[in-house]
Design an enzyme around this catalytic site. Structure first.
Site, PDB file in Angstrom:
ATOM      1  N   ARG A  72     -13.439  -8.610   2.066  1.00  0.00           N
ATOM      2  CA  ARG A  72     -12.016  -8.375   1.753  1.00  0.00           C
ATOM      3  C   ARG A  72     -11.222  -9.651   2.058  1.00  0.00           C
ATOM      4  O   ARG A  72     -10.347 -10.048   1.304  1.00  0.00           O
ATOM      5  CB  ARG A  72     -11.467  -7.211   2.596  1.00  0.00           C
ATOM      6  CG  ARG A  72     -12.036  -5.844   2.274  1.00  0.00           C
ATOM      7  CD  ARG A  72     -11.589  -5.331   0.926  1.00  0.00           C
ATOM      8  NE  ARG A  72     -10.142  -5.251   0.797  1.00  0.00           N
ATOM      9  CZ  ARG A  72      -9.366  -4.267   1.283  1.00  0.00           C
ATOM     10  NH1 ARG A  72      -9.936  -3.242   1.894  1.00  0.00           N
ATOM     11  NH2 ARG A  72      -8.054  -4.279   1.132  1.00  0.00           N
ATOM     12  N   CYS A 101     -16.302   1.531   1.057  1.00  0.00           N
ATOM     13  CA  CYS A 101     -15.110   0.721   1.362  1.00  0.00           C
ATOM     14  C   CYS A 101     -14.678   0.859   2.811  1.00  0.00           C
ATOM     15  O   CYS A 101     -13.968  -0.015   3.314  1.00  0.00           O
ATOM     16  CB  CYS A 101     -13.975   1.084   0.413  1.00  0.00           C
ATOM     17  SG  CYS A 101     -13.403   2.793   0.555  1.00  0.00           S
ATOM     18  N   ASP A 134     -17.168   7.162  -1.161  1.00  0.00           N
ATOM     19  CA  ASP A 134     -15.928   7.078  -0.373  1.00  0.00           C
ATOM     20  C   ASP A 134     -15.664   8.475   0.194  1.00  0.00           C
ATOM     21  O   ASP A 134     -16.285   9.459  -0.229  1.00  0.00           O
ATOM     22  CB  ASP A 134     -14.783   6.605  -1.301  1.00  0.00           C
ATOM     23  CG  ASP A 134     -13.472   6.327  -0.574  1.00  0.00           C
ATOM     24  OD1 ASP A 134     -13.472   6.218   0.665  1.00  0.00           O
ATOM     25  OD2 ASP A 134     -12.437   6.224  -1.267  1.00  0.00           O
ATOM     26  N   GLN A 139     -10.212  -3.939  -3.127  1.00  0.00           N
ATOM     27  CA  GLN A 139     -11.494  -3.446  -2.616  1.00  0.00           C
ATOM     28  C   GLN A 139     -12.595  -3.641  -3.654  1.00  0.00           C
ATOM     29  O   GLN A 139     -13.709  -4.068  -3.329  1.00  0.00           O
ATOM     30  CB  GLN A 139     -11.366  -1.961  -2.262  1.00  0.00           C
ATOM     31  CG  GLN A 139     -12.642  -1.381  -1.681  1.00  0.00           C
ATOM     32  CD  GLN A 139     -12.942  -1.907  -0.295  1.00  0.00           C
ATOM     33  OE1 GLN A 139     -12.111  -1.840   0.582  1.00  0.00           O
ATOM     34  NE2 GLN A 139     -14.140  -2.445  -0.085  1.00  0.00           N
ATOM     35  N   ARG A 188       0.879  -1.176   0.000  1.00  0.00           N
ATOM     36  CA  ARG A 188       0.000   0.000   0.000  1.00  0.00           C
ATOM     37  C   ARG A 188       0.908   1.215   0.000  1.00  0.00           C
ATOM     38  O   ARG A 188       1.689   1.414   0.923  1.00  0.00           O
ATOM     39  CB  ARG A 188      -0.903  -0.003   1.241  1.00  0.00           C
ATOM     40  CG  ARG A 188      -1.585   1.334   1.481  1.00  0.00           C
ATOM     41  CD  ARG A 188      -2.666   1.292   2.529  1.00  0.00           C
ATOM     42  NE  ARG A 188      -3.843   0.608   2.016  1.00  0.00           N
ATOM     43  CZ  ARG A 188      -5.043   0.665   2.591  1.00  0.00           C
ATOM     44  NH1 ARG A 188      -5.224   1.367   3.704  1.00  0.00           N
ATOM     45  NH2 ARG A 188      -6.066   0.014   2.079  1.00  0.00           N
ATOM     46  N   HIS A 245      -7.575   0.846  -6.113  1.00  0.00           N
ATOM     47  CA  HIS A 245      -7.737  -0.035  -4.951  1.00  0.00           C
ATOM     48  C   HIS A 245      -8.423  -1.319  -5.463  1.00  0.00           C
ATOM     49  O   HIS A 245      -9.587  -1.580  -5.180  1.00  0.00           O
ATOM     50  CB  HIS A 245      -8.591   0.677  -3.895  1.00  0.00           C
ATOM     51  CG  HIS A 245      -8.507   0.080  -2.527  1.00  0.00           C
ATOM     52  ND1 HIS A 245      -7.732  -1.028  -2.227  1.00  0.00           N
ATOM     53  CD2 HIS A 245      -9.109   0.452  -1.359  1.00  0.00           C
ATOM     54  CE1 HIS A 245      -7.864  -1.309  -0.940  1.00  0.00           C
ATOM     55  NE2 HIS A 245      -8.690  -0.432  -0.392  1.00  0.00           N
TER      56      HIS A 245
HETATM   57  N1  NVA Z   1      -9.936   6.723  -1.005  1.00  0.00           N
HETATM   58  C1  NVA Z   1      -9.533   6.274   0.314  1.00  0.00           C
HETATM   59  C2  NVA Z   1      -9.765   4.815   0.462  1.00  0.00           C
HETATM   60  C3  NVA Z   1      -9.389   4.241   1.794  1.00  0.00           C
HETATM   61  C4  NVA Z   1      -9.617   2.768   1.896  1.00  0.00           C
HETATM   62  C5  NVA Z   1      -8.068   6.623   0.540  1.00  0.00           C
HETATM   63  O1  NVA Z   1      -7.277   6.449  -0.392  1.00  0.00           O
HETATM   64  O2  NVA Z   1      -7.733   7.093   1.626  1.00  0.00           O
HETATM   65  N1   CP Z   2     -11.103  -0.191   2.818  1.00  0.00           N
HETATM   66  C1   CP Z   2      -9.822  -0.262   3.220  1.00  0.00           C
HETATM   67  O1   CP Z   2      -8.886  -0.503   2.443  1.00  0.00           O
HETATM   68  O2   CP Z   2      -9.653  -0.065   4.562  1.00  0.00           O
HETATM   69  P1   CP Z   2      -8.290   0.149   5.349  1.00  0.00           P
HETATM   70  O3   CP Z   2      -7.740   1.488   4.934  1.00  0.00           O
HETATM   71  O4   CP Z   2      -8.686   0.097   6.791  1.00  0.00           O
HETATM   72  O5   CP Z   2      -7.324  -0.943   4.966  1.00  0.00           O
END
Ligand code: NVA
Ligand code: CP
Length: 302
Positions: free
Chosen positions: A289, A261, A221, A133, A103, A130
Site C-alpha cells: 500500500r 486486504c 475480504d 488496495q 475514505r 477501494h
Molecule cells: N470491505 C472492507 C474493506 C476494508 C479495508 C470494508 O469496506 O470495510
Molecule cells: N486494507 C485497508 O484499507 O485497511 P485499513 O482499513 O486498515 O485502512
C-alpha cells in the site's frame, strides 16, 4: 488539468502500468535508503469518515518519505461532521493542500468532491470501490508472479467494494476473474454490466470451489464491511462456506498465492491455517500500500 484517482476504470492500462513501474523504483530506492523527495513541501489532506489502520499510516508515511506532509482529518472533528457541504470543504481544502485523500461511504460524495476541488482527489475506500488496495494487490502479484497477464484470479466472498474493484481491474487489465458470492450478495450490477460491455473475462458462480478452480491468485475480504455491523450475524449465516481454507485453496494451482486486504476475520472468510501459510502474501500486500500509493501521489501531485 488535474486527474483524480476515484476508480480504476478512469485510467487506462498503460497509465496504471507506469504507476507499477514507479512504485517498484520508489520501493527499491526506499530499501536502499536513497532519498526520493518527489513531493518536497507538498501537503496531502486525509479525510476519514470510517476507521483505518493501513490507509492512514501508509499515506502519511508515504508523504513523509516523498518530502511532504499529511494531515489527518476525521469528519467527526471537522465542520464536515456538522454538515458543511462537501463542495465547500473541497474548494477550501484545495486552496491549502496539493491533494486530498478521502475514505467515506458513497462514491458519489467522492465524485462531488473531485468536481469542486482544484486539487487531485484519491479514493481511500468507499462502499463502492477501494482502488488503492487493488493497485497494491496487483503490484504484489507482479512481485510474486512477475506479471499479471494470463493469470486466473479468484474472488470468494462478499460482492463488496473489493469485489467491485477486482471486476474493474479485470476489465482494465484484461485478466481472467472467477467470482463466487452468495446469490443475494453479488457485486454491483452496474459494475458487472460495464465490465461485460468492456469485454472482460469474468465468470460468476455461487460455488466457491468452482471459482477457486485453477486460480493463480485467490482473494477474499470480510463478510461484513464497515457500515454493515448490524448485518453481521445475518451475513455470518449467509456466507458460511465462502472461506479461503485448505479445501478452496486446494482447488487452485499448486503455486497459487493468497491475498486479503486486511483486516481479516480468521475463521470467517479465511482460515487461520491459510492466512499463516507460505502461500499467503498478505503482509507484502499490506506493505505495498505504501509503495503504490507513493507512486499514485507522485503521479497526481508531482
Ligand atoms: N470491505 C472492507 C474493506 C476494508 C479495508 C470494508 O469496506 O470495510
Ligand atoms: N486494507 C485497508 O484499507 O485497511 P485499513 O482499513 O486498515 O485502512
Amino acid at each position: 488539468m488535474k486527474k483524480d484517482f476515484l476508480a480504476l476504470t478512469d485510467w487506462d492500462k498503460g497509465e496504471l502500468d507506469q504507476m507499477f513501474a514507479l512504485a517498484a523504483d520508489l520501493k527499491a530506492r526506499q530499501k536502499r535508503g536513497e532519498p526520493h523527495r518527489l513531493l518536497e513541501g507538498k501537503t496531502l489532506a486525509m479525510i476519514f469518515e470510517k476507521s483505518s489502520t493501513r490507509t492512514r499510516v501508509s499515506f502519511e508515511v508515504g508523504m513523509v518519505q516523498l518530502g511532504g506532509h499529511a494531515l489527518f482529518l476525521h469528519s467527526g472533528t471537522t465542520q464536515m461532521g456538522r454538515g458543511e457541504p462537501i463542495k465547500d470543504t473541497g474548494r477550501v481544502m484545495a486552496r491549502y493542500c496539493d491533494g486530498i485523500m478521502i475514505r467515506t461511504f458513497s462514491q458519489e460524495a467522492v465524485e462531488e468532491l473531485a468536481r469542486w476541488s482544484d486539487a487531485p482527489i484519491i479514493n481511500g475506500l468507499t462502499d463502492m470501490y477501494h482502488p488503492c488496495q487493488l493497485m497494491a494487490d496487483l503490484f504484489t502479484v507482479i512481485e510474486h508472479k512477475g506479471h499479471y497477464d494470463g493469470l486466473t484470479f479468484a474472488w470468494i466472498g462478499d460482492g463488496n467494494n473489493m469485489a467491485n474493484s477486482w471486476i474493474n481491474a479485470a476489465a482494465v487489465f484484461g485478466f481472467k476473474l472467477q467470482v463466487a458470492t452468495p446469490v443475494d450478495y453479488r457485486p454491483d450490477t452496474t459494475v458487472m454490466q460495464r465490465a461485460a460491455d468492456l469485454g472482460a473475462d469474468i465468470s460468476y458462480t455461487a460455488d466457491p470451489l468452482v471459482a477457486a478452480a485453477g486460480a493463480d491468485v485467490l482473494s477474499t475480504d470480510v463478510w461484513a464491511s464497515m457500515g454493515q455491523e448490524e448485518e453481521a450475524e445475518k451475513r455470518r449465516q449467509a456466507f458460511t462456506g465462502y472461506q479461503l481454507n485448505t479445501e478452496t485453496v486446494g482447488r487452485a494451482k499448486d503455486d497459487a498465492i493468497v491475498l486479503h486486504c486486511l483486516p481479516a476475520h480468521r475463521g470467517e472468510e479465511i482460515s487461520d491455517e491459510v492466512i499463516e501459510s507460505p502461500q499467503s502474501v498478505v503482509f507484502d500486500e499490506a506493505e505495498n500500500r505504501l509503495h503504490i500509493q507513493k507512486a499514485i501521489m507522485a503521479t497526481l501531485m508531482g
